[in-house]
Design a protein around this motif. Sequence first.
Motif, mmCIF file in Angstrom:
data_model
loop_
_atom_site.group_PDB
_atom_site.id
_atom_site.type_symbol
_atom_site.label_atom_id
_atom_site.label_comp_id
_atom_site.label_asym_id
_atom_site.label_seq_id
_atom_site.Cartn_x
_atom_site.Cartn_y
_atom_site.Cartn_z
ATOM 1 N N UNK A 70 0.761 -1.098 -0.080
ATOM 2 C CA UNK A 70 0.123 -0.200 0.048
ATOM 3 C C UNK A 70 0.805 1.235 0.255
ATOM 4 N N UNK A 71 0.608 2.220 -0.752
ATOM 5 C CA UNK A 71 1.456 3.369 -1.064
ATOM 6 C C UNK A 71 0.589 4.774 -0.762
ATOM 7 N N UNK A 72 1.497 5.724 -0.110
ATOM 8 C CA UNK A 72 0.793 7.048 -0.082
ATOM 9 C C UNK A 72 1.515 7.566 -1.348
ATOM 10 N N UNK A 73 0.513 8.411 -2.086
ATOM 11 C CA UNK A 73 0.878 8.870 -3.298
ATOM 12 C C UNK A 73 0.493 10.544 -3.485
ATOM 13 N N UNK A 74 0.957 11.063 -4.439
ATOM 14 C CA UNK A 74 0.721 12.302 -4.729
ATOM 15 C C UNK A 74 1.282 12.979 -6.184
ATOM 16 N N UNK A 75 0.896 13.922 -6.613
ATOM 17 C CA UNK A 75 1.412 14.231 -7.950
ATOM 18 C C UNK A 75 3.222 14.523 -7.746
ATOM 19 N N UNK A 76 3.638 13.870 -8.742
ATOM 20 C CA UNK A 76 5.256 13.887 -8.428
ATOM 21 C C UNK A 76 5.826 15.236 -9.167
ATOM 22 N N UNK A 77 4.861 16.049 -9.713
ATOM 23 C CA UNK A 77 5.406 17.345 -10.111
ATOM 24 C C UNK A 77 4.698 18.365 -9.141
ATOM 25 N N UNK A 78 4.106 18.198 -8.230
ATOM 26 C CA UNK A 78 3.586 19.116 -7.142
ATOM 27 C C UNK A 78 4.573 19.132 -5.801
ATOM 28 N N UNK A 79 5.530 20.211 -5.631
ATOM 29 C CA UNK A 79 6.143 20.173 -4.379
ATOM 30 C C UNK A 79 5.649 20.373 -3.287
ATOM 31 N N UNK B 176 3.874 9.774 -7.007
ATOM 32 C CA UNK B 176 4.662 9.291 -5.982
ATOM 33 C C UNK B 176 4.256 7.928 -5.290
ATOM 34 N N UNK B 177 4.990 7.257 -4.925
ATOM 35 C CA UNK B 177 4.594 5.963 -4.347
ATOM 36 C C UNK B 177 5.843 5.537 -3.330
ATOM 37 N N UNK B 178 5.132 5.889 -1.921
ATOM 38 C CA UNK B 178 5.994 5.534 -0.852
ATOM 39 C C UNK B 178 5.121 4.789 0.036
ATOM 40 N N UNK B 179 5.903 3.734 0.759
ATOM 41 C CA UNK B 179 5.113 2.701 1.558
ATOM 42 C C UNK B 179 4.376 3.383 2.679
ATOM 43 N N UNK B 180 3.311 3.055 2.904
ATOM 44 C CA UNK B 180 2.071 3.684 3.889
ATOM 45 C C UNK B 180 2.334 3.416 5.228
ATOM 46 N N UNK B 181 3.528 3.933 5.681
ATOM 47 C CA UNK B 181 3.941 3.795 7.106
ATOM 48 C C UNK B 181 4.650 5.343 7.477
ATOM 49 N N UNK B 182 4.812 5.371 8.862
ATOM 50 C CA UNK B 182 5.812 6.368 9.319
ATOM 51 C C UNK B 182 6.922 6.036 9.385
ATOM 52 N N UNK B 183 7.785 6.738 9.213
ATOM 53 C CA UNK B 183 9.164 6.305 8.864
ATOM 54 C C UNK B 183 9.821 5.780 10.394
#
Length: 186
Positions: A26-35, A128-135
């Motif tokens: 499961x990933x947290x995602x957003x627009x990769x062009x939106x800072x 963006x695709x980063x794992x759905x966890x807190x670091x």
Amino acid sequence: MQSELKKAIDTLKQGGLILYPTDTVWGIGCDASNPKAIKKVYQLKNRVDSKALICLVADDRMLKKYVKEIPEAARNIIEITNKPTTIIYDDAQNLADNLIASDGTIAIRIPDDDFCYWLCRKFNGAIVSTSANISGQPTPKSFKEIAPEVLKGVDYVVNLHHEKNCAKPSSIIKLSNNGLVKIIRE
């Protein structure tokens, strides 16, 4: 799936964060062009922004938009690999500056997953695709393992595959334009 795609894409276009099933976890995602959206991902994950994030693209045609030069080895890896593989490329372009690593590289995966393919294709851009966890916390292996603060911290949760247990994170390979190949994560 169509209504979930529409809701996710609307959220991405508004600069929001989505929680979505990928070809790996499961990933947290957003627009990769939106800072601003990328900054929200770092804040939600409580992650230092010097640690790069992965993004997804639909296919090699879309990949060309974000990487100045795609090494031949990358094409071979994409064609022959039988497991999800993220490749770190030199000379990233057309992405938010806070997504690109300080050395100018970007980690990109072409997912083997219908939802992710259509999400990138219909959004017409990298996500963006980063794992759905807190670091520092373990990567959730299923939707029900995702921490409440992550669920509350996103703007939209995709309502698909909640019952599915996820595979492990992708392999990561760094391919430099000078021919150097380095395995970062198997």
